[in-house]
Design a protein around this motif. Structure first.
Motif, PDB file in Angstrom:
ATOM      1  N   PHE A  32       0.938  -1.078  -0.049  1.00  0.00           N
ATOM      2  CA  PHE A  32      -0.032   0.035   0.187  1.00  0.00           C
ATOM      3  C   PHE A  32       0.908   1.269   0.002  1.00  0.00           C
ATOM      4  O   PHE A  32       0.555   2.112  -0.659  1.00  0.00           O
ATOM      5  N   GLU A  33       1.841   1.465   0.860  1.00  0.00           N
ATOM      6  CA  GLU A  33       2.783   2.402   1.055  1.00  0.00           C
ATOM      7  C   GLU A  33       3.637   2.806  -0.382  1.00  0.00           C
ATOM      8  O   GLU A  33       3.861   3.995  -0.854  1.00  0.00           O
ATOM      9  N   ARG A  34       3.669   1.703  -0.743  1.00  0.00           N
ATOM     10  CA  ARG A  34       4.771   1.719  -2.197  1.00  0.00           C
ATOM     11  C   ARG A  34       3.700   2.422  -3.344  1.00  0.00           C
ATOM     12  O   ARG A  34       4.285   3.397  -4.129  1.00  0.00           O
ATOM     13  N   ALA A  35       2.562   1.887  -3.290  1.00  0.00           N
ATOM     14  CA  ALA A  35       1.626   2.431  -4.385  1.00  0.00           C
ATOM     15  C   ALA A  35       1.306   3.721  -4.133  1.00  0.00           C
ATOM     16  O   ALA A  35       1.180   4.656  -5.297  1.00  0.00           O
ATOM     17  N   VAL A  36       1.038   4.239  -2.904  1.00  0.00           N
ATOM     18  CA  VAL A  36       0.393   5.448  -2.687  1.00  0.00           C
ATOM     19  C   VAL A  36       1.438   6.365  -2.627  1.00  0.00           C
ATOM     20  O   VAL A  36       1.639   7.448  -3.161  1.00  0.00           O
ATOM     21  N   ARG A  37       2.720   6.165  -2.117  1.00  0.00           N
ATOM     22  CA  ARG A  37       3.803   7.213  -1.936  1.00  0.00           C
ATOM     23  C   ARG A  37       4.678   7.272  -3.442  1.00  0.00           C
ATOM     24  O   ARG A  37       5.245   8.444  -3.589  1.00  0.00           O
ATOM     25  N   GLY A  38       4.841   6.112  -3.985  1.00  0.00           N
ATOM     26  CA  GLY A  38       5.854   6.087  -4.863  1.00  0.00           C
ATOM     27  C   GLY A  38       5.234   6.071  -6.271  1.00  0.00           C
ATOM     28  O   GLY A  38       5.985   6.111  -7.266  1.00  0.00           O
ATOM     29  N   GLY A  39       4.052   5.937  -6.502  1.00  0.00           N
ATOM     30  CA  GLY A  39       3.303   5.868  -7.647  1.00  0.00           C
ATOM     31  C   GLY A  39       2.787   6.958  -8.438  1.00  0.00           C
ATOM     32  O   GLY A  39       2.734   7.964  -7.665  1.00  0.00           O
ATOM     33  N   THR A  40       2.117   6.940  -9.419  1.00  0.00           N
ATOM     34  CA  THR A  40       1.524   7.918 -10.044  1.00  0.00           C
ATOM     35  C   THR A  40      -0.100   7.992  -9.587  1.00  0.00           C
ATOM     36  O   THR A  40      -0.443   7.072  -8.955  1.00  0.00           O
ATOM     37  N   ARG A  41      -0.476   9.210  -9.470  1.00  0.00           N
ATOM     38  CA  ARG A  41      -1.957   9.202  -9.104  1.00  0.00           C
ATOM     39  C   ARG A  41      -3.093   9.724 -10.121  1.00  0.00           C
ATOM     40  O   ARG A  41      -2.359  10.664 -10.975  1.00  0.00           O
ATOM     41  N   ALA A  42      -3.815   9.175 -10.257  1.00  0.00           N
ATOM     42  CA  ALA A  42      -5.170   9.876 -11.038  1.00  0.00           C
ATOM     43  C   ALA A  42      -6.329   9.990 -10.250  1.00  0.00           C
ATOM     44  O   ALA A  42      -6.925   8.980 -10.040  1.00  0.00           O
TER      45      ALA A  42
END
Length: 119
Positions: A14-24
């Motif tokens: 979860f942390e990797r996706a939310v903090r390190g990913g792109t957001r739409a």
């Protein structure tokens, strides 16, 4: 229904996706997506539905709808992706078709913005 093997369970993911990913962002949901080169066993999808959405009954309704919408889009996700769908309070007020459309457009936009896999 979203298969159990495709559900995100670890807080690290979860942390990797939310903090390190792109957001739409969409009016009812925010999609966080990251491509992880170390993963090749299929995409994972996690849900975040806070108390801002409503009481437990309302949150569970939104979660069920998000799981179903994510299950329909799982086939377009590359095997190395981690996706978190964060419901916004408006997700409770719209019908399922609108929520499904927002999830689909959010995932497509996040995939377009995400570059290749990261290490």
């Amino acid at each position: 229904m979203l298969p159990a093997a495709r559900r995100m369970r670890r807080s690290v993911d979860f942390e990797r996706a939310v903090r390190g990913g792109t957001r739409a962002g969409r009016p009812t949901v925010v999609v966080h997506l990251v491509r992880d080169a170390d993963r090749t066993d299929g995409p994972l999808v996690g849900l975040v539905v806070s108390k801002a959405v409503g009481h437990a009954v309302h949150r569970n309704l939104v979660k069920r709808r998000l799981r179903t919408a994510a299950a329909q889009r799982i086939s377009v996700l590359p095997d190395d992706t981690l996706v978190v769908l964060r419901a916004l309070p408006r997700a409770l007020d719209v019908d399922y078709a609108h929520l499904e459309r927002d999830v689909a457009r959010g995932i497509d936009r996040a995939l377009d913005r995400a570059s290749g896999p990261v290490r």
